[in-house]
Design an enzyme around this catalytic site. Structure first.
Site, PDB file in Angstrom:
ATOM      1  N   GLU A   1     -16.648  23.600  21.679  1.00  0.00           N
ATOM      2  CA  GLU A   1     -16.162  22.235  21.874  1.00  0.00           C
ATOM      3  C   GLU A   1     -17.310  21.284  22.190  1.00  0.00           C
ATOM      4  OE1 GLU A   1     -14.077  19.488  21.357  1.00  0.00           O
ATOM      5  OE2 GLU A   1     -12.600  21.032  21.822  1.00  0.00           O
TER       6      GLU A   1
ATOM      7  N   SER B   1     -10.061  17.443  18.285  1.00  0.00           N
ATOM      8  CA  SER B   1     -11.274  17.398  19.093  1.00  0.00           C
ATOM      9  C   SER B   1     -12.468  16.962  18.257  1.00  0.00           C
ATOM     10  CB  SER B   1     -11.559  18.762  19.722  1.00  0.00           C
ATOM     11  OG  SER B   1     -11.640  19.745  18.716  1.00  0.00           O
TER      12      SER B   1
ATOM     13  N   ASP C   1     -18.593  18.158  19.764  1.00  0.00           N
ATOM     14  CA  ASP C   1     -18.527  16.771  20.229  1.00  0.00           C
ATOM     15  C   ASP C   1     -19.904  16.109  20.222  1.00  0.00           C
ATOM     16  OD1 ASP C   1     -15.884  17.352  20.604  1.00  0.00           O
ATOM     17  OD2 ASP C   1     -15.949  17.314  22.791  1.00  0.00           O
TER      18      ASP C   1
END
Length: 617
Positions: free
Chosen positions: A300, A518, A304
């Site tokens: 994650e 995400s 990002d």
């Protein structure tokens, strides 16, 4: 400040309360036993927990009025964001509330040196043994275990306060929060054949997309999303962000997700070579860490940061690594028993004088697992950031209209209030009306990706800024569609969308393909950051809270967003909602057209309104 060991000794020696209170207690909050959790043993009496006491913010309605005025492009105050001090003055509690809470704490042997306060004094933090917390709140804490994951927390389902304090204390946590913050990635797979497929796709003719930069997108973007794909698709090729005009972008990280710098450099070398050897600032919050061991890189966090910083280079970038969400392990007695990371992050950033103008978050909870009082208070914290000129984006979820579980068979689309009624499951914080919720698309031309989270809040009413767009969607629904499964009067999500699958990143030294909303949230946030860079370079303020602007632009010039009209978001045993013309609860108003948006937002709206008023006179 008193040591924790001293507090423990005090509690054990004197039966928890140094000065017994004779005040009449009344239940402040209670919840039914949460579905999916099992109550185990009583919590250890000497376990230390940090209680957060929220004092009411009697002038919040004034803050909200300011927020909407400075965020409305048709208002003369547009862009006139408040200062940190002005915001704090508007959320400060009444002096009486501070006094009465101090008096109550002192009755239990807790004085000023034993506590911490937020800058506005609207939050009080104390660290106390469970035994003392139980005495203060007239409750019993237990160890609760989440059946599916085995995670454990120390919680109670009810607590009380002296009756005279009820109007002076909004909530106390951790008590009744049983949410489990999760990152929102729906698909994650190694793809060693990726390089070959990209090479083959690169020979194919470009895909015609009129709204894209140059009117086309490389054909390889239908198999692999890169920085170049995003810039082409969203009409941002050729724009150069400033490294020195004061614009910044931030990414939040939770749950021990570490953004690896070595992986970032590999990503830059492949997709953004001009950014090679640049990096970002990591800020550690509440025991957050910055583990740079390659094997500990977080999927994650890498997703990002690699795309957000790759898209916005050379904009100065920050990664917030927030700890405090272990969860608690009974036999280890982890000292920080908290799975409420947004409050830890908010505590920190609201104290800062200067903040990134754009911040993206890819973590959420099922809205129904968050007590209403807590959700509203956290949402109010996001409003404070918006009033200060910060744009907040949140992933809308990866379970369609369901609860975020990738596998529909594992979705639990039932109310968590003891009734077990079938219900769609919106996520929080995306359901907060003061943040921008980002849904997902896939492929070129774009279609809604099946997992794109969307729906309607059961906590927050629909804000005025989206009333027109959402009403049009609801009016098109066949009568009785999903009756009882959603709240047609609730805040609607998402607001916008962006690509959300097949993103090529590097993780622990290897290329992988990853997806989820995400990916969409930092992608949309990056476009916003580029817009902020353009505005700030022209001497204009940052965009701040985006939603009033988004819906105003969609109503007046829909071409600034690429309207997504195909696809749906199944969940809870249903096909979910359909993407359609205009706003829909799958892709919002659509994906961004940076070129058109830049032309609009680099106008000084305030000057336009002033001149219009003069002409009218």
């Amino acid at each position: 400040m008193r040591s924790l060991s001293a507090l423990v000794a005090l509690a054990l020696a004197f039966g928890a309360a140094a000065v017994p209170s004779t005040a009449v207690h009344k239940v402040k909050e209670n919840v039914v036993s949460p579905r999916g959790w099992t109550k185990r043993a009583p919590a250890p009496s000497d376990h230390i927990i940090e209680l957060r006491i929220a004092l009411p913010q009697p002038k919040f309605d004034v803050l909200e009025k300011h927020l909407y005025e400075v965020s409305d492009p048709f208002h003369e105050r547009y862009g006139q964001h408040l200062t940190k001090e002005e915001v704090e003055a508007l959320v400060a509690p009444e002096a009486e509330s501070i006094h009465l809470v101090n008096e109550w704490l002192a009755s239990h042997g807790i004085y000023e040196d034993d506590l911490a306060r937020s800058p506005a004094k609207d939050w009080v933090h104390i660290k106390v043994p469970v035994s003392l917390a139980e005495e203060m709140l007239k409750t019993e804490y237990h160890i609760w275990t989440h059946d599916a994951s085995g995670d454990s927390v120390i919680r109670t389902t009810s607590y009380s306060l002296p009756e005279h304090l009820h109007e002076h204390v909004e909530l106390i946590q951790p008590t009744t929060v049983f949410s489990r913050t999760k990152s929102l990635k729906t698909s994650f797979r190694f793809s060693e054949a990726q390089e070959k497929s990209v090479a083959i796709a690169a020979n194919a003719p470009p895909i015609s997309v009129p709204s894209a930069s140059g009117g086309h997108v490389d054909a390889s973007c239908n198999q692999t999303i890169t920085v170049t794909c995003i810039l082409e698709l969203y009409n941002a090729v050729g724009f150069k962000a400033s490294a020195t005009n004061g614009n910044q972008i931030g990414i939040t990280g939770y749950l021990e997700q570490f953004a690896n710098i070595q992986d970032l450099q590999t990503f830059f070398a492949e997709q953004r070579p001009d950014a090679l050897n640049s990096t970002f600032k990591t800020i550690l919050i509440n025991g957050g860490e910055n583990n740079q061991t390659l094997d500990e890189a977080g999927a994650e966090a890498n997703l990002d940061t690699q795309f957000a910083y790759g898209l916005t280079f050379p904009t100065p970038a920050t990664f917030y690594s927030t700890g405090g969400s272990p969860p608690f392990i009974p036999d280890v007695l982890t000292p920080d028993d908290s799975n409420e990371p947004y409050t830890e992050w908010l505590d920190f950033v609201l104290k800062q004088k200067t903040l990134p103008q754009t911040i993206s978050t890819s973590y959420a909870d099922d809205e129904q697992t968050v007590p209403v009082s807590f959700a509203k208070r956290v949402c109010a914290g996001f409003a404070q950031l918006g009033a200060r000129g910060v744009s907040l984006t949140f992933s809308s979820g990866d379970g369609g209209v369901g609860d975020g579980e990738e596998d529909p068979a594992l979705q639990e689309c039932f109310t968590n209030d003891g009734r077990n009624v079938t219900r769609f499951v919106p996520l929080f914080p995306p359901s907060c009306p003061f943040v921008t919720a980002v849904g997902g698309t896939i492929h070129v031309p774009e279609t809604a990706v099946f997992f794109s989270g969307g729906g309607f809040s059961d906590v927050f009413p629909r804000p005025a800024y989206q009333q027109l767009a959402v009403s049009k969607f609801l009016n098109k629904l066949a009568p009785g569609t999903y009756a009882g499964l959603f709240n047609p009067n609730g805040r609607a999500i998402p607001d916008v969308a962006a690509q959300a699958d097949l993103f090529r990143i590097f993780l622990s030294g290897r290329p992988v393909s990853i997806g989820g909303t995400s990916a969409a949230a930092p992608t949309f946030a990056s476009i916003v950051s580029l817009l902020n860079s353009a505005r700030i370079s022209k001497g204009l303020p940052s965009l701040g809270f985006l939603n009033p602007l988004i819906y105003a632009l969609q109503a007046t010039d829909p071409s600034v967003f690429n309207d997504i009209t195909t696809g749906n978001n199944p969940g809870c045993g249903t096909p979910g909602f359909n993407a359609t013309e205009g706003w829909d609860p799958v892709t919002g108003v659509g994906t961004p057209n940076f070129g058109k948006l830049k032309d609009i937002v680099t106008f000084d709206f305030a000057d336009v309104l002033t001149n219009a008023a003069k002409l009218g006179a």
